[in-house]
Write a protein that holds these residues in place. Structure first.
Motif, PDB file in Angstrom:
ATOM      1  N   ALA A 190     -10.719   7.436  10.329  1.00  0.00           N
ATOM      2  CA  ALA A 190      -9.862   7.295   9.149  1.00  0.00           C
ATOM      3  C   ALA A 190      -9.460   5.845   8.927  1.00  0.00           C
ATOM      4  N   ASP A 191      -9.170   5.113  10.000  1.00  0.00           N
ATOM      5  CA  ASP A 191      -8.790   3.710   9.865  1.00  0.00           C
ATOM      6  C   ASP A 191      -9.968   2.861   9.380  1.00  0.00           C
ATOM      7  N   MET A 196       0.844  -1.190   0.000  1.00  0.00           N
ATOM      8  CA  MET A 196       0.000   0.000   0.000  1.00  0.00           C
ATOM      9  C   MET A 196       0.888   1.251   0.000  1.00  0.00           C
ATOM     10  N   PRO A 197       0.412   2.362  -0.580  1.00  0.00           N
ATOM     11  CA  PRO A 197       1.257   3.553  -0.676  1.00  0.00           C
ATOM     12  C   PRO A 197       1.604   4.098   0.690  1.00  0.00           C
ATOM     13  N   SER A 198       2.878   4.522   0.839  1.00  0.00           N
ATOM     14  CA  SER A 198       3.327   5.108   2.098  1.00  0.00           C
ATOM     15  C   SER A 198       3.261   6.618   2.066  1.00  0.00           C
ATOM     16  N   THR A 199       3.045   7.182   0.878  1.00  0.00           N
ATOM     17  CA  THR A 199       2.890   8.624   0.745  1.00  0.00           C
ATOM     18  C   THR A 199       1.567   8.910   0.048  1.00  0.00           C
ATOM     19  N   PRO A 200       0.963  10.081   0.305  1.00  0.00           N
ATOM     20  CA  PRO A 200      -0.335  10.382  -0.309  1.00  0.00           C
ATOM     21  C   PRO A 200      -0.263  10.421  -1.833  1.00  0.00           C
ATOM     22  N   ARG A 201      -1.337   9.964  -2.477  1.00  0.00           N
ATOM     23  CA  ARG A 201      -1.434  10.093  -3.921  1.00  0.00           C
ATOM     24  C   ARG A 201      -1.765  11.541  -4.273  1.00  0.00           C
ATOM     25  N   PRO A 202      -1.210  12.092  -5.354  1.00  0.00           N
ATOM     26  CA  PRO A 202      -1.655  13.422  -5.787  1.00  0.00           C
ATOM     27  C   PRO A 202      -3.141  13.380  -6.124  1.00  0.00           C
ATOM     28  N   LEU A 203      -3.845  14.432  -5.770  1.00  0.00           N
ATOM     29  CA  LEU A 203      -5.279  14.474  -6.035  1.00  0.00           C
ATOM     30  C   LEU A 203      -5.511  14.649  -7.531  1.00  0.00           C
ATOM     31  N   HIS A 242      -3.411  14.997   4.270  1.00  0.00           N
ATOM     32  CA  HIS A 242      -2.270  14.140   3.962  1.00  0.00           C
ATOM     33  C   HIS A 242      -1.965  13.165   5.096  1.00  0.00           C
ATOM     34  N   ALA A 243      -2.429  13.498   6.305  1.00  0.00           N
ATOM     35  CA  ALA A 243      -2.239  12.602   7.446  1.00  0.00           C
ATOM     36  C   ALA A 243      -3.408  11.635   7.622  1.00  0.00           C
ATOM     37  N   HIS A 244      -4.463  11.796   6.818  1.00  0.00           N
ATOM     38  CA  HIS A 244      -5.677  10.986   6.935  1.00  0.00           C
ATOM     39  C   HIS A 244      -5.444   9.645   6.245  1.00  0.00           C
ATOM     40  N   ALA A 245      -5.601   8.549   6.972  1.00  0.00           N
ATOM     41  CA  ALA A 245      -5.238   7.228   6.454  1.00  0.00           C
ATOM     42  C   ALA A 245      -5.967   6.879   5.169  1.00  0.00           C
TER      43      ALA A 245
END
Length: 342
Positions: free
Chosen positions: A217-218, A1-8, A297-300
């Protein structure tokens, strides 16, 4: 799973379209003007919520038909149509008609379950068949099949001077891939994935953990992952998140105070699951776009989606919506990696 946010990738908004009973046209016209503004600002989508026997839009498909003639690019969605109020065959005809009129921009979102306050409305809605109606996933499956071109009749051909089709007409070939399911439970997420739909997840989820609790969020992230695990497209399956997000970059002091009071009034319901269904609500997000981007960006769950339809608070004034949408398009969206449509 991605460890960094996807660009919107896609930025949308959702409105209920409130109106005054004494002047309903003005409220509906305001909703159309908001959709037109959204297109000018570069939003990718505008979504209408559905309300029956209230002072919000009861027929979003009809309103979106009007919007389709006043816009040329923005996608038009419903979030969501409760299918307990609908005949799937007739709804399939309406959806296909509006999709054709819009040039293939319709994104119908639906959900299942008995109509709200069913005991109060069943005599008006289903006077003869209330006890026999199927309000489960089978109703959505009927709509899916009909929209996707499965036979609705055992006859096609010419009868006298009239020509008949055995499937819904008009048929809009791409519409079947743009159907969304709005769900807040793991079962709904899996069903939507198994049936090849897209998935709408809002600011409400069911607390289904072993202890009936959990972080919003989880819990929402679990829905996203369950949906994609069940979908033929896997991690590429489309998910749209619908939190209440209110940027304040250009808001007046009075508007900021109103927004903060609105969020504070609704905050107590977010601390624990509510009612027999154990519904957990997300806190409303209010702040500058820089602050909101940091929180998102911190929202799971947000970290694993690239489409949103941020919900506009229902009770605000039109000038508030103009400010909020303008700040979303010019400040918040770019802070999340989004680029406006052209």
């Amino acid at each position: 799973m991605p460890s960094t946010p996807r660009p919107l990738r896609k930025l949308g908004f959702l409105t209920i379209g409130l109106f005054d009973e004494a002047d309903p046209r003005r409220g509906h016209e305001t909703t159309l003007e908001i959709i037109e503004l959204g297109e000018r600002l570069g939003f990718d989508s505008a979504w209408l919520r559905h309300r029956h026997l209230q002072y919000g839009i009861s027929s979003p498909v009809a309103v979106l038909a009007a919007a389709s003639q006043r816009t040329g690019r923005i996608e038009l969605g419903t979030a969501v149509i409760p299918l307990g109020w609908e005949n799937p065959l007739r709804l399939a005809e309406d959806l296909a008609t509006v999709d054709v009129l819009s040039g293939g921009r319709l994104n119908p979102g639906v959900s299942v379950g008995p109509p709200m306050h069913f005991d109060r409305v069943k005599e008006a809605l289903y006077p003869d068949t209330a006890d026999a109606e199927d309000f489960g996933y089978g109703r959505a499956r009927r709509l899916l099949d009909l929209v996707r071109g499965e036979p609705a009749s055992g006859f096609s051909g010419t009868e006298g001077f009239e020509v008949f089709s055995d499937r819904v007409q008009p048929h809009s070939p791409g519409l079947g891939s743009r159907l969304w399911y709005g769900g807040g439970s793991l079962g709904s997420a899996r069903w939507a994935g198994e049936n090849g739909m897209n998935f709408l997840t809002s600011s409400v989820v069911k607390a289904e953990g072993p202890d009936g609790e959990g972080d919003f969020a989880d819990l929402q992230l679990a829905l996203v992952r369950a949906f994609r695990a069940a979908h033929p497209d896997g991690d590429a399956a489309r998910v749209s998140q619908g939190l209440v997000v209110i940027p304040t970059d250009s808001a007046t002091p009075e508007q900021r105070a109103k927004y903060e009071e609105f969020a504070a009034r609704r905050l107590p319901r977010t601390t624990s699951p509510q009612g027999p269904a154990r519904l957990l609500f997300a806190p409303d997000l209010v702040g500058t776009s820089a602050e909101l981007a940091e929180r998102l960006h911190a929202h799971a769950a947000f970290r694993e989606i690239d489409e949103v339809a941020f919900a506009l608070p229902f009770t605000f004034a039109p000038e508030d919506y103009v400010q909020i949408l303008t700040d979303m398009a010019t400040h918040l969206g770019p802070a999340l990696g989004w680029k406006p449509g052209v």
